[in-house]
Design a protein around this motif. Sequence first.
Motif, PDB file in Angstrom:
ATOM      1  N   PRO A 156       0.809  -1.220   0.000  1.00  0.00           N
ATOM      2  CA  PRO A 156       0.000   0.000   0.000  1.00  0.00           C
ATOM      3  C   PRO A 156       0.846   1.276   0.000  1.00  0.00           C
ATOM      4  O   PRO A 156       0.445   2.277  -0.598  1.00  0.00           O
ATOM      5  N   TYR A 157       2.015   1.242   0.638  1.00  0.00           N
ATOM      6  CA  TYR A 157       2.865   2.442   0.651  1.00  0.00           C
ATOM      7  C   TYR A 157       3.452   2.720  -0.729  1.00  0.00           C
ATOM      8  O   TYR A 157       3.643   3.873  -1.105  1.00  0.00           O
ATOM      9  N   CYS A 158       3.721   1.663  -1.487  1.00  0.00           N
ATOM     10  CA  CYS A 158       4.192   1.832  -2.869  1.00  0.00           C
ATOM     11  C   CYS A 158       3.107   2.517  -3.697  1.00  0.00           C
ATOM     12  O   CYS A 158       3.383   3.436  -4.470  1.00  0.00           O
ATOM     13  N   THR A 159       1.863   2.070  -3.507  1.00  0.00           N
ATOM     14  CA  THR A 159       0.733   2.665  -4.238  1.00  0.00           C
ATOM     15  C   THR A 159       0.567   4.130  -3.864  1.00  0.00           C
ATOM     16  O   THR A 159       0.363   4.978  -4.742  1.00  0.00           O
ATOM     17  N   MET A 160       0.680   4.444  -2.584  1.00  0.00           N
ATOM     18  CA  MET A 160       0.542   5.843  -2.152  1.00  0.00           C
ATOM     19  C   MET A 160       1.683   6.697  -2.698  1.00  0.00           C
ATOM     20  O   MET A 160       1.468   7.842  -3.106  1.00  0.00           O
ATOM     21  N   ALA A 161       2.898   6.142  -2.721  1.00  0.00           N
ATOM     22  CA  ALA A 161       4.044   6.892  -3.258  1.00  0.00           C
ATOM     23  C   ALA A 161       3.844   7.161  -4.741  1.00  0.00           C
ATOM     24  O   ALA A 161       4.083   8.280  -5.216  1.00  0.00           O
ATOM     25  N   GLU A 162       3.386   6.140  -5.461  1.00  0.00           N
ATOM     26  CA  GLU A 162       3.141   6.313  -6.898  1.00  0.00           C
ATOM     27  C   GLU A 162       2.059   7.368  -7.130  1.00  0.00           C
ATOM     28  O   GLU A 162       2.186   8.229  -7.995  1.00  0.00           O
ATOM     29  N   ARG A 163       1.008   7.331  -6.328  1.00  0.00           N
ATOM     30  CA  ARG A 163      -0.082   8.311  -6.458  1.00  0.00           C
ATOM     31  C   ARG A 163       0.442   9.729  -6.215  1.00  0.00           C
ATOM     32  O   ARG A 163       0.095  10.668  -6.945  1.00  0.00           O
ATOM     33  N   LEU A 164       1.274   9.909  -5.189  1.00  0.00           N
ATOM     34  CA  LEU A 164       1.831  11.231  -4.893  1.00  0.00           C
ATOM     35  C   LEU A 164       2.715  11.718  -6.044  1.00  0.00           C
ATOM     36  O   LEU A 164       2.605  12.857  -6.483  1.00  0.00           O
ATOM     37  N   LEU A 165       3.574  10.834  -6.549  1.00  0.00           N
ATOM     38  CA  LEU A 165       4.453  11.219  -7.661  1.00  0.00           C
ATOM     39  C   LEU A 165       3.640  11.581  -8.902  1.00  0.00           C
ATOM     40  O   LEU A 165       3.933  12.570  -9.580  1.00  0.00           O
ATOM     41  N   LYS A 166       2.600  10.803  -9.187  1.00  0.00           N
ATOM     42  CA  LYS A 166       1.764  11.096 -10.362  1.00  0.00           C
ATOM     43  C   LYS A 166       1.039  12.424 -10.191  1.00  0.00           C
ATOM     44  O   LYS A 166       0.866  13.159 -11.157  1.00  0.00           O
ATOM     45  N   SER A 167       0.652  12.749  -8.962  1.00  0.00           N
ATOM     46  CA  SER A 167      -0.017  14.037  -8.725  1.00  0.00           C
ATOM     47  C   SER A 167       0.940  15.204  -8.966  1.00  0.00           C
ATOM     48  O   SER A 167       0.505  16.331  -9.178  1.00  0.00           O
ATOM     49  N   LYS A 168       2.243  14.902  -8.936  1.00  0.00           N
ATOM     50  CA  LYS A 168       3.269  15.919  -9.188  1.00  0.00           C
ATOM     51  C   LYS A 168       3.726  15.909 -10.650  1.00  0.00           C
ATOM     52  O   LYS A 168       4.707  16.554 -10.998  1.00  0.00           O
ATOM     53  N   GLY A 169       3.033  15.141 -11.486  1.00  0.00           N
ATOM     54  CA  GLY A 169       3.342  15.134 -12.909  1.00  0.00           C
ATOM     55  C   GLY A 169       4.369  14.102 -13.333  1.00  0.00           C
ATOM     56  O   GLY A 169       4.860  14.139 -14.460  1.00  0.00           O
ATOM     57  N   ILE A 170       4.711  13.176 -12.449  1.00  0.00           N
ATOM     58  CA  ILE A 170       5.670  12.121 -12.786  1.00  0.00           C
ATOM     59  C   ILE A 170       4.880  10.891 -13.221  1.00  0.00           C
ATOM     60  O   ILE A 170       4.295  10.199 -12.392  1.00  0.00           O
ATOM     61  N   ASP A 171       4.841  10.650 -14.531  1.00  0.00           N
ATOM     62  CA  ASP A 171       4.079   9.518 -15.056  1.00  0.00           C
ATOM     63  C   ASP A 171       4.958   8.317 -15.331  1.00  0.00           C
ATOM     64  O   ASP A 171       4.482   7.192 -15.408  1.00  0.00           O
ATOM     65  N   ASP A 172       6.245   8.558 -15.505  1.00  0.00           N
ATOM     66  CA  ASP A 172       7.156   7.474 -15.862  1.00  0.00           C
ATOM     67  C   ASP A 172       7.991   7.089 -14.648  1.00  0.00           C
ATOM     68  O   ASP A 172       8.987   7.746 -14.338  1.00  0.00           O
ATOM     69  N   ILE A 173       7.554   6.059 -13.939  1.00  0.00           N
ATOM     70  CA  ILE A 173       8.259   5.579 -12.751  1.00  0.00           C
ATOM     71  C   ILE A 173       8.780   4.181 -13.064  1.00  0.00           C
ATOM     72  O   ILE A 173       8.000   3.285 -13.388  1.00  0.00           O
ATOM     73  N   GLU A 174      10.082   4.013 -12.970  1.00  0.00           N
ATOM     74  CA  GLU A 174      10.665   2.686 -13.171  1.00  0.00           C
ATOM     75  C   GLU A 174      10.478   1.899 -11.886  1.00  0.00           C
ATOM     76  O   GLU A 174      11.045   2.244 -10.859  1.00  0.00           O
ATOM     77  N   LYS A 175       9.662   0.855 -11.966  1.00  0.00           N
ATOM     78  CA  LYS A 175       9.402   0.033 -10.777  1.00  0.00           C
ATOM     79  C   LYS A 175      10.264  -1.217 -10.841  1.00  0.00           C
ATOM     80  O   LYS A 175      10.266  -1.927 -11.842  1.00  0.00           O
ATOM     81  N   ILE A 176      10.986  -1.450  -9.758  1.00  0.00           N
ATOM     82  CA  ILE A 176      11.819  -2.649  -9.638  1.00  0.00           C
ATOM     83  C   ILE A 176      11.196  -3.510  -8.555  1.00  0.00           C
ATOM     84  O   ILE A 176      11.168  -3.124  -7.385  1.00  0.00           O
ATOM     85  N   ARG A 177      10.679  -4.665  -8.958  1.00  0.00           N
ATOM     86  CA  ARG A 177       9.966  -5.561  -8.038  1.00  0.00           C
ATOM     87  C   ARG A 177      10.945  -6.435  -7.273  1.00  0.00           C
ATOM     88  O   ARG A 177      11.559  -7.322  -7.844  1.00  0.00           O
ATOM     89  N   VAL A 178      11.070  -6.200  -5.988  1.00  0.00           N
ATOM     90  CA  VAL A 178      12.000  -6.975  -5.159  1.00  0.00           C
ATOM     91  C   VAL A 178      11.402  -8.312  -4.728  1.00  0.00           C
ATOM     92  O   VAL A 178      12.123  -9.180  -4.250  1.00  0.00           O
ATOM     93  N   ASP A 179      10.083  -8.481  -4.896  1.00  0.00           N
ATOM     94  CA  ASP A 179       9.452  -9.737  -4.505  1.00  0.00           C
ATOM     95  C   ASP A 179       9.617 -10.828  -5.561  1.00  0.00           C
ATOM     96  O   ASP A 179       9.317 -11.982  -5.301  1.00  0.00           O
TER      97      ASP A 179
END
Length: 88
Positions: free
Chosen positions: A14-37
């Motif tokens: 859930p914290y990853c989702t919230m971080a992504e939402r905050l970044l997108k609200s700041k105009g960052i649409d391209d986030i490189e996600k590295i899945r550690v799981d």
Amino acid sequence: MKPHVVMYSTAVCPYCTMAERLLKSKGIDDIEKIRVDLDPSIRETMMQKTGRRTVPQIYIGDTHVGGFDDLSALDRAGKLDPLLNPAG
């Protein structure tokens, strides 16, 4: 030009989702996600780079921001926008 944003994350975080939402609200649409799981060696690499084992771990350009709480604190302090929109 927007900086490159990298976020170490897992599928159910859930914290990853919230971080992504905050970044997108700041105009960052391209986030490189590295899945550690998906690969334990990736989590090891993340821990060596950041000194932390929890996700998300976020980099904006070369700056290690930390997790969601750190990202949110930067935003509240007015220091996130300058990182995301460097002058020049």
